[in-house]
Design a protein around this motif. Structure first.
Motif, PDB file in Angstrom:
ATOM      1  N   ARG A 113       2.156   6.731  -6.728  1.00 31.93           N
ATOM      2  CA  ARG A 113       1.081   7.825  -7.118  1.00 31.93           C
ATOM      3  C   ARG A 113       1.465   8.983  -6.853  1.00 31.93           C
ATOM      4  NH1 ARG A 113      -3.242   4.899  -5.484  1.00 31.93           N
ATOM      5  NH2 ARG A 113      -2.936   5.813  -3.139  1.00 31.93           N
ATOM      6  N   SER A 114       1.932   9.353  -5.829  1.00 29.75           N
ATOM      7  CA  SER A 114       2.581  10.444  -5.601  1.00 29.75           C
ATOM      8  C   SER A 114       3.456  11.115  -6.360  1.00 29.75           C
ATOM      9  CB  SER A 114       2.784  10.531  -3.998  1.00 29.75           C
ATOM     10  OG  SER A 114       3.664  11.921  -3.684  1.00 29.75           O
ATOM     11  N   ASP A 115       4.467  10.215  -6.662  1.00 30.66           N
ATOM     12  CA  ASP A 115       5.538  10.662  -7.724  1.00 30.66           C
ATOM     13  C   ASP A 115       4.961  10.797  -8.832  1.00 30.66           C
ATOM     14  OD1 ASP A 115       7.372  10.294  -5.419  1.00 30.66           O
ATOM     15  OD2 ASP A 115       8.085   8.286  -6.339  1.00 30.66           O
ATOM     16  N   PHE A 116       4.108   9.984  -9.422  1.00 29.21           N
ATOM     17  CA  PHE A 116       3.479  10.337 -10.660  1.00 29.21           C
ATOM     18  C   PHE A 116       2.520  11.626 -10.747  1.00 29.21           C
ATOM     19  CE2 PHE A 116      -0.069   9.879 -13.815  1.00 29.21           C
ATOM     20  CZ  PHE A 116       0.782   9.412 -14.887  1.00 29.21           C
ATOM     21  N   GLU A 117       1.875  11.846  -9.565  1.00 29.59           N
ATOM     22  CA  GLU A 117       1.238  13.289  -9.622  1.00 29.59           C
ATOM     23  C   GLU A 117       2.160  14.238  -9.654  1.00 29.59           C
ATOM     24  OE1 GLU A 117      -1.351  12.645  -6.251  1.00 29.59           O
ATOM     25  OE2 GLU A 117      -2.769  11.400  -7.366  1.00 29.59           O
ATOM     26  N   GLY A 118       3.073  14.139  -8.730  1.00 25.06           N
ATOM     27  CA  GLY A 118       4.197  15.314  -8.841  1.00 25.06           C
ATOM     28  C   GLY A 118       4.938  15.737 -10.046  1.00 25.06           C
ATOM     29  N   VAL A 177       0.974  -1.223  -0.129  1.00 27.13           N
ATOM     30  CA  VAL A 177      -0.116  -0.072  -0.050  1.00 27.13           C
ATOM     31  C   VAL A 177       0.893   1.387   0.079  1.00 27.13           C
ATOM     32  CG1 VAL A 177      -1.852   1.470   1.408  1.00 27.13           C
ATOM     33  CG2 VAL A 177      -1.911  -1.042   1.080  1.00 27.13           C
ATOM     34  N   MET A 178       1.874   1.115   0.691  1.00 25.54           N
ATOM     35  CA  MET A 178       2.814   2.431   1.018  1.00 25.54           C
ATOM     36  C   MET A 178       3.645   2.494  -0.523  1.00 25.54           C
ATOM     37  SD  MET A 178       2.134   3.988   3.592  1.00 25.54           S
ATOM     38  CE  MET A 178       3.615   5.084   3.766  1.00 25.54           C
ATOM     39  N   THR A 179       4.126   1.696  -1.109  1.00 23.07           N
ATOM     40  CA  THR A 179       4.552   1.627  -2.517  1.00 23.07           C
ATOM     41  C   THR A 179       3.739   2.233  -3.475  1.00 23.07           C
ATOM     42  OG1 THR A 179       5.895  -0.051  -1.757  1.00 23.07           O
ATOM     43  CG2 THR A 179       5.998   0.106  -4.058  1.00 23.07           C
TER      44      THR A 179
END
Length: 150
Positions: free
Chosen positions: A122-127, A115-117
């Motif tokens: 997702r956070s890296d992609f959105e950034g 889940v954390m990965t």
């Protein structure tokens, strides 16, 4: 006379009932306290298995077992938090409970890592998408930023 004999019989009967009740109470108290002591001892033994004596954490890095006899097993547990190793002699049934809990905890940790990965990806992609939207206005900007440098 008959009344007197009936009174003696009732008194004898009442005292024997009282005696039986007293014996039953003493027996139940003795058995109850023995069971309570056994349960308390088992809980203390399981607590020693679960918690590290140094840091009081439940994390376990490694478990090794050595057979003592048909009933008992020597367990070497290495703490996952502070790294201290402890050795205990426990019943085989308690060891099975420990192993089952360890596997459940490892599955939970593995699921949490997945889940954390995913959240991190997702956070890296959105950034990355936000940076592209902010820095690149058109195709020329994209080629200038991502193309080969000359």
């Amino acid at each position: 006379m008959e009344l007197e004999m009936a009174a003696r019989a009732a008194t004898a009967n009442g005292s024997s009932v009282l005696l039986v009740a007293y014996v039953a109470f003493v027996w139940c108290s003795a058995v109850g306290s023995a069971v309570a002591l056994a349960v308390r001892g088992r809980r203390a033994e399981l607590r020693r298995l679960r918690r590290c004596p140094r840091c009081a954490q439940r994390a376990v890095r490694a478990v090794e077992t050595f057979s003592v006899d048909a009933i008992f097993v020597e367990v070497r547990i290495e703490c996952g938090q502070c790294g201290i190793a402890r050795r205990l002699v426990v019943a085989r049934g308690d060891l099975c409970d420990l192993v089952r809990r360890l596997e459940r905890d490892r599955r939970a940790i593995g699921g949490y890592a997945v889940v954390m990965t995913r959240a991190r990806t997702r956070s890296d992609f959105e950034g990355f998408m936000r940076e592209l939207r902010d820095d690149i206005v058109g195709a020329d900007d994209f080629m200038a930023l991502t193309g080969p440098r000359s």
